[in-house]
Scaffold this motif. Structure first.
Motif, PDB file in Angstrom:
ATOM      1  N   GLY A 100     -21.760   5.016   6.469  1.00  0.00           N
ATOM      2  CA  GLY A 100     -21.886   5.484   7.458  1.00  0.00           C
ATOM      3  C   GLY A 100     -20.698   6.483   7.738  1.00  0.00           C
ATOM      4  N   ASP A 101     -19.616   6.465   6.723  1.00  0.00           N
ATOM      5  CA  ASP A 101     -18.565   7.230   6.898  1.00  0.00           C
ATOM      6  C   ASP A 101     -18.505   8.487   6.118  1.00  0.00           C
ATOM      7  N   TYR A 102     -18.327   9.780   6.530  1.00  0.00           N
ATOM      8  CA  TYR A 102     -18.277  11.020   5.810  1.00  0.00           C
ATOM      9  C   TYR A 102     -17.365  10.961   4.736  1.00  0.00           C
ATOM     10  N   PHE A 103     -16.190  10.582   5.181  1.00  0.00           N
ATOM     11  CA  PHE A 103     -15.106  10.255   4.302  1.00  0.00           C
ATOM     12  C   PHE A 103     -15.097   8.964   3.629  1.00  0.00           C
ATOM     13  N   GLY A 104     -14.291   8.844   2.413  1.00  0.00           N
ATOM     14  CA  GLY A 104     -14.125   7.695   1.795  1.00  0.00           C
ATOM     15  C   GLY A 104     -15.265   7.171   0.726  1.00  0.00           C
ATOM     16  N   PRO A 105     -14.955   6.200   0.098  1.00  0.00           N
ATOM     17  CA  PRO A 105     -15.975   5.603  -0.921  1.00  0.00           C
ATOM     18  C   PRO A 105     -17.045   4.658  -0.346  1.00  0.00           C
ATOM     19  N   VAL A 106     -17.883   4.373  -1.108  1.00  0.00           N
ATOM     20  CA  VAL A 106     -19.003   3.064  -0.833  1.00  0.00           C
ATOM     21  C   VAL A 106     -18.383   1.887  -1.494  1.00  0.00           C
ATOM     22  N   ILE A 130     -10.622 -12.520  -1.151  1.00  0.00           N
ATOM     23  CA  ILE A 130     -10.779 -12.143  -2.716  1.00  0.00           C
ATOM     24  C   ILE A 130     -10.169 -13.272  -3.600  1.00  0.00           C
ATOM     25  N   LYS A 131      -9.232 -13.619  -3.379  1.00  0.00           N
ATOM     26  CA  LYS A 131      -8.194 -14.821  -4.033  1.00  0.00           C
ATOM     27  C   LYS A 131      -8.998 -16.147  -4.149  1.00  0.00           C
ATOM     28  N   LYS A 132      -9.611 -16.478  -3.105  1.00  0.00           N
ATOM     29  CA  LYS A 132     -10.094 -17.875  -2.856  1.00  0.00           C
ATOM     30  C   LYS A 132     -11.561 -17.844  -3.013  1.00  0.00           C
ATOM     31  N   LEU A 133     -12.491 -16.933  -2.852  1.00  0.00           N
ATOM     32  CA  LEU A 133     -13.848 -17.091  -3.116  1.00  0.00           C
ATOM     33  C   LEU A 133     -14.280 -16.437  -4.401  1.00  0.00           C
ATOM     34  N   PRO A 134     -15.160 -17.043  -4.992  1.00  0.00           N
ATOM     35  CA  PRO A 134     -15.721 -16.142  -6.373  1.00  0.00           C
ATOM     36  C   PRO A 134     -16.272 -14.823  -5.623  1.00  0.00           C
ATOM     37  N   ASN A 135     -16.024 -13.797  -6.239  1.00  0.00           N
ATOM     38  CA  ASN A 135     -16.464 -12.640  -5.703  1.00  0.00           C
ATOM     39  C   ASN A 135     -16.732 -11.386  -6.882  1.00  0.00           C
ATOM     40  N   THR A 136     -17.267 -10.406  -6.572  1.00  0.00           N
ATOM     41  CA  THR A 136     -17.144  -9.297  -7.290  1.00  0.00           C
ATOM     42  C   THR A 136     -17.521  -8.010  -6.326  1.00  0.00           C
ATOM     43  N   ILE A 137     -16.808  -6.984  -6.987  1.00  0.00           N
ATOM     44  CA  ILE A 137     -16.613  -5.674  -6.004  1.00  0.00           C
ATOM     45  C   ILE A 137     -16.930  -4.454  -6.770  1.00  0.00           C
ATOM     46  N   LEU A 138     -17.754  -3.810  -6.221  1.00  0.00           N
ATOM     47  CA  LEU A 138     -18.170  -2.369  -6.726  1.00  0.00           C
ATOM     48  C   LEU A 138     -17.570  -1.081  -5.804  1.00  0.00           C
ATOM     49  N   ILE A 139     -16.934  -0.280  -6.444  1.00  0.00           N
ATOM     50  CA  ILE A 139     -16.406   1.113  -5.599  1.00  0.00           C
ATOM     51  C   ILE A 139     -17.023   2.104  -6.426  1.00  0.00           C
ATOM     52  N   VAL A 140     -17.612   2.905  -5.485  1.00  0.00           N
ATOM     53  CA  VAL A 140     -18.303   4.247  -5.701  1.00  0.00           C
ATOM     54  C   VAL A 140     -17.483   5.245  -5.280  1.00  0.00           C
ATOM     55  N   ASP A 141     -16.659   5.969  -5.880  1.00  0.00           N
ATOM     56  CA  ASP A 141     -15.794   7.081  -5.191  1.00  0.00           C
ATOM     57  C   ASP A 141     -16.573   8.348  -5.087  1.00  0.00           C
ATOM     58  N   ASN A 142     -16.369   9.048  -4.165  1.00  0.00           N
ATOM     59  CA  ASN A 142     -16.913  10.141  -3.823  1.00  0.00           C
ATOM     60  C   ASN A 142     -17.481  10.973  -4.484  1.00  0.00           C
ATOM     61  N   TYR A 165     -12.521  24.130  -0.470  1.00  0.00           N
ATOM     62  CA  TYR A 165     -13.864  23.142  -0.293  1.00  0.00           C
ATOM     63  C   TYR A 165     -13.994  22.362  -1.749  1.00  0.00           C
ATOM     64  N   ASN A 166     -13.623  22.754  -2.950  1.00  0.00           N
ATOM     65  CA  ASN A 166     -14.223  22.018  -4.081  1.00  0.00           C
ATOM     66  C   ASN A 166     -13.316  20.806  -4.121  1.00  0.00           C
ATOM     67  N   GLU A 167     -12.283  20.641  -3.313  1.00  0.00           N
ATOM     68  CA  GLU A 167     -11.545  19.288  -3.338  1.00  0.00           C
ATOM     69  C   GLU A 167     -12.328  18.307  -2.354  1.00  0.00           C
ATOM     70  N   LEU A 168     -13.106  19.032  -1.527  1.00  0.00           N
ATOM     71  CA  LEU A 168     -13.628  18.055  -0.577  1.00  0.00           C
ATOM     72  C   LEU A 168     -14.820  17.102  -1.176  1.00  0.00           C
ATOM     73  N   ASN A 169     -15.168  17.330  -2.418  1.00  0.00           N
ATOM     74  CA  ASN A 169     -16.075  16.865  -3.227  1.00  0.00           C
ATOM     75  C   ASN A 169     -15.369  15.254  -3.545  1.00  0.00           C
ATOM     76  N   LYS A 170     -13.989  15.483  -3.481  1.00  0.00           N
ATOM     77  CA  LYS A 170     -13.407  13.940  -4.120  1.00  0.00           C
ATOM     78  C   LYS A 170     -13.215  13.024  -2.750  1.00  0.00           C
ATOM     79  N   VAL A 171     -13.408  13.641  -1.687  1.00  0.00           N
ATOM     80  CA  VAL A 171     -12.982  12.649  -0.520  1.00  0.00           C
ATOM     81  C   VAL A 171     -14.331  12.443   0.455  1.00  0.00           C
ATOM     82  N   ALA A 172     -15.571  13.271   0.349  1.00  0.00           N
ATOM     83  CA  ALA A 172     -16.431  13.277   1.358  1.00  0.00           C
ATOM     84  C   ALA A 172     -17.710  13.048   0.639  1.00  0.00           C
ATOM     85  N   LYS A 173     -18.872  12.619   1.450  1.00  0.00           N
ATOM     86  CA  LYS A 173     -20.265  12.324   1.199  1.00  0.00           C
ATOM     87  C   LYS A 173     -20.851  13.672   1.590  1.00  0.00           C
ATOM     88  N   LEU A 174     -21.134  14.615   0.753  1.00  0.00           N
ATOM     89  CA  LEU A 174     -21.410  15.845   1.125  1.00  0.00           C
ATOM     90  C   LEU A 174     -22.777  16.173   1.740  1.00  0.00           C
TER      91      LEU A 174
END
Length: 286
Positions: free
Chosen positions: A90-96, A135-147, A269-278
């Protein structure tokens, strides 16, 4: 044989009946509203709203109606569980970020001392304090999708399709490191049949998942996954602000529109692709 007895609301009873109406059997008990014969469990609903779950998997079928966030380490009804949740959609900026984690009964003692809850209900400052501990105490996995990757994927996948594939992959990754418990929960963002339709072409699909809306407020594993995902999102957000020496606003409000204008003026504008969900509506406003 395991037996769990709960007092449910009429709304919960109707939900239970609708979920398993094909498994309803004949009933001659004048005090029973209905009886369901499901795999490894018999569910009897009485006229006083008492519902009895009996069988090997009684805890599995009863768990959707137990607010186990409030359970403590002495609750015999608690069963080991895995939960997953996503942050950043739900955030325009930042990863999922999608996180999945496992909570066992022995974890409840220390988790009860922490403010484990839906990450939207507690402050970012609180999450930054406890997130790394989870993160340290619970078994977990994390996926990060950059912009950049997100914008590329979104050209051929809608948002719910992306989320379905990420949740599925999170459980795949978690299962590679730890044995998944029988109870696996996703905070429902799309109907169950649609979720699995999105995964039709995936080589591996984790099945037998329980889908429920507002699961992060009902299942401690989903709440913990929500906090882990939010913690990682905030860390990545801080890194993004430091890289560009820029203060971004979360969400997709008019404040974000102003950020877009300022960011483009400074970096192009081209740099916006690296920080935003267009694909957000904020972009066409330009």
């Amino acid at each position: 044989m395991n037996t769990i007895t709960l007092i449910l609301t009429n709304e919960q009873i109707n939900k239970l009946l609708n979920a398993f109406k094909d498994q309803q059997v004949s009933n001659s008990n004048p005090y029973a509203r209905f009886i369901l014969k499901v795999e490894n469990c018999t569910i009897t609903c009485y006229t006083n709203n008492k519902v009895v779950f009996q069988g090997k998997d009684a805890a599995i079928y009863a768990s959707p109606f137990n607010n186990i966030i409030d359970n403590n380490e002495n609750n015999d009804n608690f069963i080991n569980q895995a939960g997953s949740d996503e942050v950043g959609t739900g955030d325009y900026f930042g990863p999922v970020v999608v996180a999945a984690c496992i909570v066992k009964q022995e974890d409840l003692s220390w988790l009860s001392q922490e403010n484990i809850n839906d990450s939207k209900k507690i402050t970012d400052e609180q999450i930054l304090k406890i997130g790394n501990k989870l993160i340290k105490k619970l078994p977990n996995t994390i996926l990060i999708v950059d912009n950049e990757k997100y914008n590329k994927i979104h050209q051929t996948n809608n948002l719910n399709e992306i989320k379905a594939k990420l949740h599925n992959q999170a459980y795949i990754n978690l299962n590679k490191k730890y044995k998944l418990p029988q109870l696996k929960i996703i905070d429902q963002f799309t109907p169950q049949n649609t979720y699995y339709r999105y995964l039709a072409n995936e080589p591996i699909v984790i099945s037998n998942i329980h889908f429920e809306t507002k699961a992060e407020s009902k299942y401690i594993s989903v709440a913990a996954a929500s906090m882990i995902a939010r913690y990682v999102f905030l860390v990545k957000w801080q890194e993004m602000e430091q890289k560009y020496n820029f203060t971004f606003h979360k969400g997709a409000s008019s404040l974000v529109d102003n950020d877009i204008q300022t960011f483009i003026a400074r970096y192009g504008y081209n740099e916006l692709n690296k920080v935003a969900k267009l694909h957000f509506k904020n972009t066409p406003k330009l």
